[in-house]
Scaffold this active site. Structure first.
Site, short mmCIF file in Angstrom:
data_model
loop_
_atom_site.label_atom_id
_atom_site.label_comp_id
_atom_site.label_asym_id
_atom_site.label_seq_id
_atom_site.Cartn_x
_atom_site.Cartn_y
_atom_site.Cartn_z
N ASP A 156 -12.17 7.03 4.00
CA ASP A 156 -10.76 6.65 4.69
C ASP A 156 -10.60 5.31 4.83
O ASP A 156 -9.25 4.93 5.27
CB ASP A 156 -11.03 7.28 6.00
CG ASP A 156 -9.67 7.54 6.86
OD1 ASP A 156 -8.60 7.56 6.10
OD2 ASP A 156 -9.72 7.88 8.00
N LYS A 166 0.73 -1.09 0.08
CA LYS A 166 -0.02 0.00 -0.02
C LYS A 166 0.92 1.31 -0.07
O LYS A 166 1.63 1.60 0.86
CB LYS A 166 -0.93 0.05 1.40
CG LYS A 166 -1.66 1.31 1.43
CD LYS A 166 -2.52 1.23 2.70
CE LYS A 166 -3.26 2.71 3.17
NZ LYS A 166 -3.84 2.50 4.26
N ASP A 191 1.71 6.67 5.36
CA ASP A 191 0.78 5.57 4.97
C ASP A 191 1.23 4.96 3.73
O ASP A 191 0.47 4.04 3.11
CB ASP A 191 -0.70 6.40 4.80
CG ASP A 191 -1.89 5.48 4.88
OD1 ASP A 191 -1.53 4.42 5.64
OD2 ASP A 191 -2.73 5.81 4.39
N ASP A 240 -2.46 10.18 3.45
CA ASP A 240 -4.04 9.73 3.71
C ASP A 240 -4.94 10.81 4.32
O ASP A 240 -4.56 10.75 5.85
CB ASP A 240 -3.97 8.59 4.28
CG ASP A 240 -5.64 8.01 4.77
OD1 ASP A 240 -6.33 8.60 3.95
OD2 ASP A 240 -5.64 6.88 5.37
N ARG A 297 -7.45 -0.58 1.44
CA ARG A 297 -8.00 -2.03 0.74
C ARG A 297 -8.57 -1.91 -0.60
O ARG A 297 -8.55 -2.79 -1.43
CB ARG A 297 -9.07 -2.54 1.77
CG ARG A 297 -10.34 -1.71 1.84
CD ARG A 297 -11.24 -2.01 2.92
NE ARG A 297 -10.61 -1.39 4.40
CZ ARG A 297 -11.15 -1.50 5.62
NH1 ARG A 297 -12.19 -2.27 6.01
NH2 ARG A 297 -10.63 -0.76 6.51
N LYS A 323 -10.12 12.96 7.81
CA LYS A 323 -9.69 12.70 9.24
C LYS A 323 -9.58 13.89 10.27
O LYS A 323 -9.56 15.19 9.73
CB LYS A 323 -8.35 11.97 9.17
CG LYS A 323 -8.22 10.76 8.58
CD LYS A 323 -6.40 10.31 8.70
CE LYS A 323 -6.30 8.79 7.97
NZ LYS A 323 -7.01 7.87 9.08
N GLU A 334 -9.35 3.52 2.73
CA GLU A 334 -8.78 3.60 1.10
C GLU A 334 -7.75 2.46 0.99
O GLU A 334 -7.82 2.02 -0.35
CB GLU A 334 -8.43 4.83 0.98
CG GLU A 334 -7.02 5.33 1.22
CD GLU A 334 -6.51 5.08 2.64
OE1 GLU A 334 -7.33 5.14 3.35
OE2 GLU A 334 -5.36 4.84 3.05
N1 BES Z 1 -3.92 4.73 7.04
C1 BES Z 1 -4.89 4.39 7.95
C2 BES Z 1 -4.67 3.63 8.88
C3 BES Z 1 -3.63 3.90 10.15
C4 BES Z 1 -4.04 4.66 11.09
C5 BES Z 1 -2.22 3.85 9.54
C6 BES Z 1 -3.12 4.80 12.01
C7 BES Z 1 -1.29 4.23 10.52
C8 BES Z 1 -1.72 4.75 11.91
C9 BES Z 1 -6.28 3.79 6.87
O1 BES Z 1 -6.41 4.29 5.85
C10 BES Z 1 -7.62 4.23 7.68
O2 BES Z 1 -7.77 5.29 7.96
N2 BES Z 1 -8.23 3.20 8.47
C11 BES Z 1 -9.46 3.64 9.11
C12 BES Z 1 -10.50 2.50 8.80
C13 BES Z 1 -11.72 2.72 9.19
C14 BES Z 1 -12.43 3.92 8.45
C15 BES Z 1 -12.78 1.79 9.05
C16 BES Z 1 -9.07 3.48 10.44
O3 BES Z 1 -8.15 2.59 11.01
O4 BES Z 1 -9.62 4.34 11.17
ZN ZN Z 2 -4.73 4.93 4.78
MN MN Z 3 -7.33 6.01 5.42
#
Ligand code: BES
Ligand code: ZN
Ligand code: MN
Length: 490
Positions: free
Chosen positions: A336, A254, A277, A259, A340, A266, A338
């Site tokens: 968010d 990825k 990210d 992000d 996947r 966010k 994204e």
């Molecule tokens: N890039 C983030 C995950 C992340 C969080 C990486 C903290 C490093 C540190 C990912 O794209 C994300 O935003 N995931 C969301 C998923 C949710 C919307 C289902 C999350 O973890 O909140």
């Molecule tokens: Zn992300």
């Molecule tokens: Mn995200």
């Protein structure tokens, strides 16, 4: 790229000790026995070294730790670094010993008196990994100087043992540099360009642009990047060092250079961390570099999906339905989630085009994995017990934390959508697992697969044994070991 500290190995010449400017390191067992080099240091310091070793500061050292004796009379050196390194030390202790020296080193030249120490290459590897600084954007950064010389009983053997470790450290440095780089510097195109440069070390590299991705049908990947002014890319890196025609291992990363969350924006606090990210793509890139550097006898293909997730008038909305390259439709509930959406298309493409023997994807995928495992372990998800066991064994050998998490139908059911084949989120519960279930829907039947959620380990806010705070390079060593365990044996 941040350069590795040059480390050379030579025969012991105790006559060079008195005049060495910089620092001198001695490796001392618990019993305090002095080898020839240490005896010379002791003599020149009129018994100073022996007094230090007999006293409390040495007694308190844990194996791998060091204490400095500053401005020792009788030596030109600024300090003698005394490392506690027991004879039977394992590779982890040997690496820590090197790391301790790197921390003390500053910019000085170091002369390590290793005599007959076993695992001297591991000590050097510890120095190399810990001697990292990301100062590209410090205007007062000093030019890096200072080299490390190791005097030991079998310098040729040490050099030979160090060469592949150096290749791995180089890969880890690349991963760290990429992961630390800010998103205005490491734009999607800058990232792709940097990977294309690895052609010069013998990798085959292809950079796919948005037109290519559109023709391939990678709609879910493109839907993530469409809100950004920076174009999306997929980069394919191939190392064909194995048997001709043998199915490769596929590594998929990825690479979200930033992000924001997109329209599901966010919160502001801490958003700057999302510059890391692209950590999964960073690890894939670093592994490919080390395979090329050590001329690994394996076929490995690394694919990274490089995009930026931004809100804009053209960004994907919550509620949009997108068709993936596989043909399955996805209802985007949260923009968010994204990562996947990027991975599913690249994973499908990897399997479709390369028919790999196995596939591993790496991603800073969920905050939920950080809640589960903190910064100590990456989440490991797999559909294949033997493959997973081999991975966990490699991680243990390399001292990189990894912990297996479950998969199962009940988790997959969380992704059911009213209007499409699936939703892109499964709700608050088991967030890291439902993310893995989403990915598993894009793994072909019979394909041994591991998903590594590295959100907690790719970049950390405190120093670790082998890295200063920031990007760690987690996974480069483990994947190299897994590749040599599984794919370089004939
Ligand atoms: N890039 C983030 C995950 C992340 C969080 C990486 C903290 C490093 C540190 C990912 O794209 C994300 O935003 N995931 C969301 C998923 C949710 C919307 C289902 C999350 O973890 O909140
Ligand atoms: Zn992300
Ligand atoms: Mn995200």
């Amino acid at each position: 790229m941040t350069d590795l500290t040059p480390i050379s190995f030579a025969d012991t010449d105790i006559d060079q000790i008195a005049g060495h400017a910089g620092r001198i390191a001695v490796l001392i067992d618990r019993d305090g026995r002095l080898d020839a080099g240490a005896r010379r240091v002791n003599k020149l310091t009129r018994g100073g070294l022996a007094r230090l070793i007999e006293g409390a500061p040495f007694a308190k050292l844990k194996p791998g730790d060091a204490v400095a004796m500053a401005y020792p009379g009788g030596l030109a050196a600024d300090a003698v670094d005394v490392v506690c390194l027991p004879k039977g030390a394992d590779r982890h202790v040997a690496r820590r010993a090197g790391a301790s020296l790197a921390k003390l080193r500053g910019q000085s030249d170091v002369l390590i008196l290793a005599a007959g120490t076993r695992r001297v290459a591991e000590v050097a590897y510890g120095v190399a990994l810990r001697d990292y600084r990301f100062d590209d954007h410090k205007s007062d950064a000093e030019a890096r100087k200072g080299a490390v010389r190791v005097m030991c009983s079998k310098p040729d053997a040490a050099q030979e043992a160090y060469a592949p470790l150096m290749a791995i450290a180089e890969g880890a440095f690349m991963t760290r540099d990429l992961t630390n780089a800010p998103a205005n510097v490491l734009t999607t195109t800058a990232f792709a360009d940097q990977l294309a440069q690895m052609k010069s070390i013998g990798l085959k590299v292809e950079v796919l642009n948005e037109d290519d991705l559109a023709s391939l049908g990678m709609r879910t990947l493109l839907s993530v990047g469409q809100g950004s002014d920076s174009p999306s890319h997929v980069v394919v890196m191939r190392w064909d060092g194995g048997k001709k025609g043998a199915a490769p291992l596929a590594l998929v990363g990825k690479g979200v250079v930033f992000d924001t969350g997109g329209i599901s924006l966010k919160p502001g606090a801490g958003m700057e961390d999302m510059t890391m990210d692209m950590g999964g793509a960073g690890v894939v890139s670093g592994v490919m570099r080390s395979l090329a550097r050590r001329k690994a006898a394996a076929n490995v293909v690394g694919l990274v999906g490089i995009v930026e997730n931004m809100p804009s008038g053209n960004a994907t909305r919550p509620g949009d339905v997108i068709t993936s390259m596989k043909g399955d439709t996805v209802e985007v509930i949260n923009t968010d989630a994204e990562g996947r959406l990027v991975l599913c298309d690249v994973m499908w493409y990897a399997q479709d085009r390369f028919k790999p023997a196995a596939m591993i994807d790496l991603a800073t995928l969920t905050g939920a994995i950080v809640v589960s495992l903190g910064h100590e372990n990456a989440g490991v998800f797999s559909n294949d017990d033997a493959f997973c066991a081999a991975f966990l064994k490699a991680a243990k050998t390399e001292g990189e934390g990894a912990w297996r998490m479950p998969l199962g139908k009940a988790y997959d059911d969380l992704l059911k959508s009213r209007i499409a084949d699936m939703k892109n989120i499964g709700g608050r519960m088991a967030g890291a697992i439902s993310a893995a279930q989403f990915l598993q829907r894009f793994v072909k039947d019979g394909m041994p697969w591991i998903h590594l959620d590295i959100a907690g380990v790719a970049s950390v806010k405190t120093d670790t044994t082998l890295a200063p705070k920031g990007a760690t390079g987690w996974g480069v060593a483990t994947l190299n070991r897994l590749i040599s365990d599984m794919f370089e044996k004939d």
